[in-house]
Design a protein around this motif. Structure first.
Motif, mmCIF file in Angstrom:
data_model
loop_
_atom_site.group_PDB
_atom_site.id
_atom_site.type_symbol
_atom_site.label_atom_id
_atom_site.label_comp_id
_atom_site.label_asym_id
_atom_site.label_seq_id
_atom_site.Cartn_x
_atom_site.Cartn_y
_atom_site.Cartn_z
ATOM 1 N N PHE A 172 19.197 12.193 -46.639
ATOM 2 C CA PHE A 172 20.211 13.056 -46.034
ATOM 3 C C PHE A 172 21.048 13.757 -47.104
ATOM 4 O O PHE A 172 21.490 14.890 -46.901
ATOM 5 C CB PHE A 172 21.047 12.252 -45.031
ATOM 6 N N HIS A 223 9.743 17.596 -39.656
ATOM 7 C CA HIS A 223 8.544 17.312 -40.432
ATOM 8 C C HIS A 223 7.376 17.451 -39.459
ATOM 9 O O HIS A 223 7.564 17.377 -38.248
ATOM 10 C CB HIS A 223 8.466 15.853 -40.883
ATOM 11 N N ARG A 233 6.544 9.120 -35.217
ATOM 12 C CA ARG A 233 5.723 8.300 -36.132
ATOM 13 C C ARG A 233 5.233 7.045 -35.402
ATOM 14 O O ARG A 233 4.110 6.575 -35.618
ATOM 15 C CB ARG A 233 6.539 7.932 -37.380
ATOM 16 N N PRO A 258 8.429 3.438 -41.911
ATOM 17 C CA PRO A 258 8.401 4.894 -42.080
ATOM 18 C C PRO A 258 9.757 5.590 -42.183
ATOM 19 O O PRO A 258 10.006 6.605 -41.528
ATOM 20 C CB PRO A 258 7.627 5.344 -40.834
HETATM 21 C C1 SR1 Z 1 16.762 7.640 -38.554
HETATM 22 S S1 SR1 Z 1 15.604 8.898 -38.726
HETATM 23 C C2 SR1 Z 1 15.185 8.844 -40.419
HETATM 24 C C3 SR1 Z 1 14.236 9.915 -40.773
HETATM 25 O O1 SR1 Z 1 14.810 11.150 -40.564
HETATM 26 C C4 SR1 Z 1 14.277 12.099 -41.486
HETATM 27 O O2 SR1 Z 1 13.369 12.850 -40.791
HETATM 28 C C5 SR1 Z 1 13.654 11.315 -42.590
HETATM 29 O O3 SR1 Z 1 12.316 11.624 -42.771
HETATM 30 C C6 SR1 Z 1 13.858 9.864 -42.206
HETATM 31 O O4 SR1 Z 1 12.701 9.097 -42.391
#
Ligand code: SR1
Length: 348
Positions: free
Chosen positions: A54, A140, A177, A228
């Motif tokens: 972040f 992503h 994911r 992930p």
């Molecule tokens: C809590 S969500 C975390 C993910 O958000 C972003 O897309 C990053 O890739 C992280 O893994």
């Protein structure tokens, strides 16, 4: 609604008044209005500030904003969904022209995001589905990301192993994911998920490390961990190291930062692969998508940035120690033309 740790009840206004992230007011030569004048106020409203991803996302957004003459103010929810919602309302009151919403709980954001749209504010979201055709979504390619790193796990470990899985439901990228992880398990019945754990409570890595220690004691047969989010992976790696399990466990994750690269390349590190998009590129893409809306252009509704698979072997082979080196040596990782109008040029 998932409620994350309430650190500060207040919203922290990072940039306003501090000079940090202030864009040039000069305007861009040859750009459409309002970019011909510059100084366009846009708010970046975040849910999570914890961790490298972040921070890099915000740094990329700030750089792109400065290059486009946007005055980007960061309103941080500090892990509190209600504070993030308040921040969107505050941004509307501040009179910004654009709002970028970075993560969040859809149920607490959809109506305020729609209120912003109705007020004529150009809104885009990153990693949160606001189910609004007028709000472009940046993300992503999470399916490709999970697929890439899980395929690497299958190459390394075969398709019979005992797995641990770190997951927190309710976050769009983690849910996407997760869908791939479920598919992979269905397609490979020799994979047994012995334990599932996880938390988004700040500090995430430390909290996951504590949980992981208990899991490893209860399930000494785990050999593969799918974690992930790099904060998850960092916690699992810490616990594996403390339990002396480095040689037995392999960790597969998402995201990458300089600290992650160093952790992956440490001697005997169990963290062997990650799949990642460049967080600073995602920040820049989010700003450009909002800028296109502000210029009356259409960035498209679904804007995705493809991931890159990064293994420890690749980092060793290319002698990569930092994210900057990764960006230089794998240009497709460090650059995206998503949401890029010709008047913006090719750099950030
Ligand atoms: C809590 S969500 C975390 C993910 O958000 C972003 O897309 C990053 O890739 C992280 O893994």
């Amino acid at each position: 609604m998932i409620r994350l740790v309430r650190t500060l009840a207040c919203i922290v206004l990072v940039a306003a008044g501090s000079g940090v992230g202030r864009a040039s007011a000069a305007g861009l030569a040859g750009a459409p209005a309002p970019f011909d004048k510059g100084g366009i106020p846009v708010a970046l409203v975040t849910l999570i500030s914890d961790g490298d991803f972040f921070q890099a996302y915000q740094a990329g957004a700030q750089r792109q904003a400065r290059a486009l003459g946007i005055d980007l103010r960061v309103l941080q929810g500090r892990g509190d969904a209600a504070a993030e919602r308040d921040a969107v309302q505050q941004a509307i009151t501040l009179g910004v022209k654009g709002i970028i919403i970075d993560h969040g709980m859809p149920e607490s954001l959809r109506d305020v995001a729609q209120a912003a749209v109705a007020a004529g504010i150009k809104v885009v979201s990153f990693d949160v589905d606001l189910a609004n055709p007028r709000i472009p979504q940046i993300q992503h390619d999470d399916r490709a990301l999970a697929r890439a790193v899980l395929d690497q796990a299958l190459r390394d470990a075969g398709d019979r192993f005992v797995a641990g899985y770190v997951y927190v439901a309710g976050f769009a990228p983690l849910d996407r994911r997760n869908a791939v992880w479920q598919e992979v398990k269905r397609a490979h019945p020799g994979i047994r998920e012995a334990a599932r754990w996880g938390t988004a409570t700040s500090p995430v890595a430390t909290a996951v490390a504590d949980q992981s220690q208990a899991v490893f004691r209860a399930h000494p047969d785990i050999t593969v961990v799918f974690a992930p989010w790099d904060e998850f992976a960092r916690g699992v790696a810490l616990a594996a190291d403390e339990a002396g399990l480095d040689a037995r466990i392999r960790i597969y994750s998402a995201d990458i930062s300089t600290a992650d690269i160093q952790a992956m390349r440490a001697p005997n590190s169990p963290w062997v692969a990650t799949a990642a998009s460049d967080a600073s590129v995602l920040g820049a893409v989010s700003v450009r998508a909002d800028a296109m809306l502000l210029a009356g252009e259409d960035p498209g509704h679904d804007i995705t940035v493809p991931p890159t698979l990064v293994t420890r072997g690749l980092l060793d082979r290319l002698s990569i120690d930092t994210v900057e080196q990764l960006e230089q040596r794998l240009p497709s990782f460090g650059h995206s033309d998503a949401a890029r109008a010709p008047w913006m040029g090719t750099g950030e």
